[in-house]
Each structure stands twice: as structure tokens, then as C-alpha cells.
Write a protein that holds these residues in place. Sequence first.
Motif, PDB file in Angstrom:
ATOM      1  N   ASP A   1      -2.314  -7.879  -1.260  1.00  0.00           N
ATOM      2  CA  ASP A   1      -3.061  -6.625  -1.342  1.00  0.00           C
ATOM      3  C   ASP A   1      -4.165  -6.537  -0.290  1.00  0.00           C
ATOM      4  OD1 ASP A   1      -4.844  -8.470  -2.320  1.00  0.00           O
ATOM      5  OD2 ASP A   1      -5.428  -7.293  -4.078  1.00  0.00           O
ATOM      6  N   ALA A   2      -4.028  -7.291   0.806  1.00  0.00           N
ATOM      7  CA  ALA A   2      -5.076  -7.331   1.832  1.00  0.00           C
ATOM      8  C   ALA A   2      -5.346  -5.952   2.432  1.00  0.00           C
ATOM      9  CB  ALA A   2      -4.701  -8.321   2.933  1.00  0.00           C
TER      10      ALA A   2
ATOM     11  N   VAL B   1       0.829  -1.214   0.000  1.00  0.00           N
ATOM     12  CA  VAL B   1       0.000   0.000   0.000  1.00  0.00           C
ATOM     13  C   VAL B   1       0.861   1.261   0.000  1.00  0.00           C
ATOM     14  CG1 VAL B   1      -2.066  -1.033   0.995  1.00  0.00           C
ATOM     15  CG2 VAL B   1      -0.299  -0.145   2.526  1.00  0.00           C
ATOM     16  N   MET B   2       2.063   1.170   0.580  1.00  0.00           N
ATOM     17  CA  MET B   2       2.961   2.323   0.560  1.00  0.00           C
ATOM     18  C   MET B   2       3.456   2.597  -0.856  1.00  0.00           C
ATOM     19  SD  MET B   2       5.073   1.443   4.067  1.00  0.00           S
ATOM     20  CE  MET B   2       6.475   2.480   3.650  1.00  0.00           C
ATOM     21  N   GLU B   3       3.934   1.565  -1.517  1.00  0.00           N
ATOM     22  CA  GLU B   3       4.492   1.731  -2.859  1.00  0.00           C
ATOM     23  C   GLU B   3       3.413   2.054  -3.883  1.00  0.00           C
ATOM     24  OE1 GLU B   3       6.554  -1.939  -3.385  1.00  0.00           O
ATOM     25  OE2 GLU B   3       8.102  -1.441  -1.893  1.00  0.00           O
ATOM     26  N   GLY B   4       2.182   1.624  -3.613  1.00  0.00           N
ATOM     27  CA  GLY B   4       1.084   1.918  -4.525  1.00  0.00           C
ATOM     28  C   GLY B   4       0.471   3.289  -4.307  1.00  0.00           C
ATOM     29  N   GLY B   5       0.959   4.031  -3.318  1.00  0.00           N
ATOM     30  CA  GLY B   5       0.441   5.369  -3.051  1.00  0.00           C
ATOM     31  C   GLY B   5      -0.930   5.381  -2.398  1.00  0.00           C
ATOM     32  N   HIS B   6      -1.311   4.269  -1.774  1.00  0.00           N
ATOM     33  CA  HIS B   6      -2.637   4.178  -1.153  1.00  0.00           C
ATOM     34  C   HIS B   6      -2.663   4.765   0.254  1.00  0.00           C
ATOM     35  CE1 HIS B   6      -3.701   1.641  -4.507  1.00  0.00           C
ATOM     36  NE2 HIS B   6      -2.711   0.822  -4.225  1.00  0.00           N
TER      37      HIS B   6
END
Length: 412
Positions: A393-394, A253-258
Motif C-alpha cells: 500500500d506504499a 491503488v487502482m483496485e481500491g479506487g484511490h
Amino acid sequence: MKRKYLIIADDLTGANDTGIQFLKAGYRASVTFDPAALESMEDHGAIVLDTESRNIPEEAAAAIIKKAVPFLAKFMGKRVFYKKVDSTLRGNIRAEVAVLREELGFPLTIFTPAFPENRRTVKDGLLFLDGIPVDRTEMGRDPRKPVLTSSLAESLLGPRAGEGRAVSLEEIRAGRIPALLEESGRRGVFCFDAERDEDLSVIARDTFIAAPAEDVLWVGSAGLAEGMMNVRLPVLLVAGSLSAVSARQARYVMEGGHVRPLLPDISALLGDPEREEAALAEKAAELLGRGENVLISSAVDEEQIAAGRRAGKPELIGESLARIVARILKRTDIAGLFATGGEIAIKIVQALGGGGVSLLEEVEPGIPLVRLMGGRAEGLPIITKAGGFGSEDAMKRCIEVLTSPSHGFLRP
């Protein structure tokens, strides 16, 4: 703690069409005609007072509002005040708003009667109905309260219209609202253009960012109320697990910008917990207030994990993270909470004063969604996860569940 609202309307149809916006967002909402009854409705998230003052003389309307002030004053700082006005500027808007501003001392007033889905739009400080300045429509020929001007500033301030700050569509869509309010010292009267429903949501969101909502007198039709309710609340994620699975999920989630990550210094957290907890809570509340999801993780990088293992006090780290969550929820609203690792979930529930949780559903195998029972954040949706459970991706999936309309914070 969730925001609560007090709406002051000048007729029953307006009270109802505005109150229903809060009901749609999950609030318990009711209308009363008696200001003395407001205190008995404290368990309602949204209370609407109908003064039935739209079509009476201006002086009489002001007197009705002034008579209600002692009852309204009891809610100052506890509820967001919303002065519902007609979306075509009929009624005693100037007189009624003046009483509320002067008697209750609101430093900041946010005003737009726009209701785009009903063809009421504002451009260059003027209200249009079906593309025609409203004072040139049938509203200007109303037999009881004709609309004499299409100008927002003149409608609200009369001869002092020059004191109002008009905010253009360009400024709204460029994200200038927080800066404009900051430059003003969060004081004064701001009259906003709006041609789309999204404009109203931006006005609400960016004002929430720039000023405490309870310090603002919000003035608008059901359109702005709906815009306020459409502001998406963010999610707070707390990860204290040493599991490699949880670390991968956090990095995903960090790398995906979420999320915006906040990674505590474990040595500082254990050495000077009061200072570190206060700093982390302040930063997290600021980011959440801007609508950003925040991840607080004590075990996402090697340095953190090594420091935690050296300290050998996982229970102290968990207690510290729980206190940080409690501090954050005193300052801002969230859609829900995700917690993983050791005893993190129970420590958070205890820090919030909860007496238990009610089970709702399973997000993924072994990852339940629950609601907090009791305490300062009763109704808060929480997803709990054992460290080693879940797909890569939980955490992203949990954010989506917590921000979905069907699972948002259950408001009073």
C-alpha cells in the motif's frame, strides 16, 4: 504552476480577514493601499489591495476602482481576481463590481457573501444574519451605509437584478454547478446560496472544474475565500518501473479506487510521441481538475511491459512520461507528485527546469519526500521510489502524505 491571487477589499479589516485565508493555505500574503505598488509584490502568492471605499459615496468608490484599473489590468490572466465584499452587504458593492466587470471584461462572475461560521447564510437568494434577513437587522440601520436589501442579485446588479442567475442549495449539493456554467457559455452573473462551509468549498471546486479561475471575477466575503482554499488538490502518480513490486502497488491503488489510471499505449507513445503525449496530458489535466488522483503507468499490465521490453528503449519512455508531466503542470494544479521507476524522477525534475531537490523526510524505508528547487514548479512536493521498494500500500500511503496539510504544495 500554482494559482496566484489578487484581492480587492474596501476596508482594512476585510482586507486582513480575507488575506489571512490565503496565508493559512500557505501563500505569502500582504496588504497594500497603493495600486501602483502591486507590481513590486509579484513574488507574493496573494496580494490584497485595500481601497478604503466602503463608507464613501457610490460615485467616489467607483472612481477609486476605475483609477486602479490600469494597475489591475497588468495581472489579467496571471492572477485570480477576488473582490472582497462585506459579509452583511454593506458598502458600494454594485458600483465597485460593475467597474471591475466592465473595465476588465470578466465574462463570468461568481457571488456569495455567505460566511456560515460567522452566522451569515444565504437561502433562496437572500442573505440572513442569525436567521434574520440582513436588511431587517441592525445592518439595515447602519448610520453610514444602511443595507437596503437582503437580495444578492439586487445588491450586485440593482435594477438589472433579473440578469443574475440564482443557484439554489439543491443545485449546489446535487453537483449541478459545472453543467449550469457550461449551459451559460461560462458567462453571466451567478448568485449562490450557502448555509454550510462545505457549500462554499463545493462552489469553489465546481467552478474551478467548469471554468479557468483567472476568467472569473470572484465576489464574496472571507467565507468564500476560505472555501476556495479548502479545495483539496489531487496527486499525480507516474510509474515507469518494470518491477513486479511497483506493478502490485499500482494495482492496489487502482483496485481500491484511490486513483484514475491512464495506461499509455507504448507503441503509440514511441511511434508518435507528440500526439500521444498531448492526448494523455489533456486527459490527465481534465481528471486532476476535477480533484481526482491520476496514475500514469507505462508498466502495470502485461501488454505494456511486453511492448516496453520489445522496444528496448526505456530512456525514451521515461523522457516521454516526463514531458507529459510538464504539460500537465502547465494546465492544472496538484498537491504533489509521486514518481517511481528507473530514471523517471530525474527526467521529470529536468523537464520542469528544476535545479535540485531539498530533502524533507522518509515516508517508508527508502522512499523519501522532497521539494523541487527552482524551475516552473518550485516547491512542488515529490516522493521518489525505487521500483522494488515499499509495501503493497506504499502508493496509497504516499497519496495520504502528499495531500496532508503539512506537506501540500509550498505556494509563493
